[in-house]
Write an enzyme that holds these catalytic residues in place. Sequence first.
Site: not given
Length: 285
Positions: A52, A96, A119
Amino acid sequence: MATRIDGKAIAASVRSDVAKEVEVLKEKGITPGMAVVIVGDDPASRIYVNNKKKACAEVGIYSEEYALPASTTQEELLALVHELNQKEEIHGILVQSPLPKGLDEKLIVDNIDPKKDVDAFHAVNVGRIMIGDYHFLPCTPAGVIELLDRSGIEIAGKRCVVVGRSNIVGKPMAMLLLHRNGTVTICHSKTQNLSEICKQADILVAAVGKAKFITADMVKEGAVVIDVGMNRDENGKLCGDVDYAAVEPLASFITPVPGGVGPMTIAMLMKNAVSAAKIQNDLPV
Ligand code: NDP
């Protein structure tokens, strides 16, 4: 024989579009910024976080990593999230998963400012997706829609079957197909006559998490088959939920694993980071 949808190439094209948007924002004095938070030392999470950060650098997004020990308490993690919510140069916050035992993932996500929730897992963003009034879409289902669009596949009026109903893939996937006027059926582990239902699909999306679960007898001739699964086969090789070799001759379009949906997820995350920067600067998304 099916057309193989090249997710790697399509993701590269999405990233290149995002990089151009970042350039335009930078000309206005705005550098999109993303905070990536990792707790503990799960090796798979480390790889995802590195990927990422690398993707951010490639498209010109500023990123900060916060690597916390597995012993981090809920209060400490919440304090960091609250600090990042306030930080002006950070437009997107990504925590994460999975988090180490003892940390409440849902509570952490609920504390991210919905405007920074790249997200799209926050209940506010999930609700916005339900009513079709959204800025962020969860990256994997959004990536599937992008693959369909960029492959010239019409969704409207098509019979779509999604196998899997998780909050991060199956449910939002079904909702996005519905928003695009697909006629959608969601299947899960309690579904009866699964093969028959799958066989009616013009567009079949597999998000089950079981290697080679979708077999040729479950697929209609000419169907579009999208494989979200990421599993290991008996030899430890990465494979999807679809028995690719058996299904490919029947399908009109099919995504491989690896190289199908997987590369789209990070590309769409980059897109969400740019949208976040626009929203926080009162620019149209
Ligand atoms: P989950 O385990 O959360 O959900 C799996 C779903 O499959 C559940 O809804 C479950 O039903 C359903 N299911 C399980 N067994 C059956 C069965 N026998 N028949 C019908 N349905 C069944 O997984 P995720 O949604 O998180 O992920 C799915 C797959 O996608 C995984 O392989 C994952 O690694 C991959 N993935 C890939 C990403 C990418 O970037 N390419 C990103 C995210 C995930 P029930 O609800 O009844 O239990």
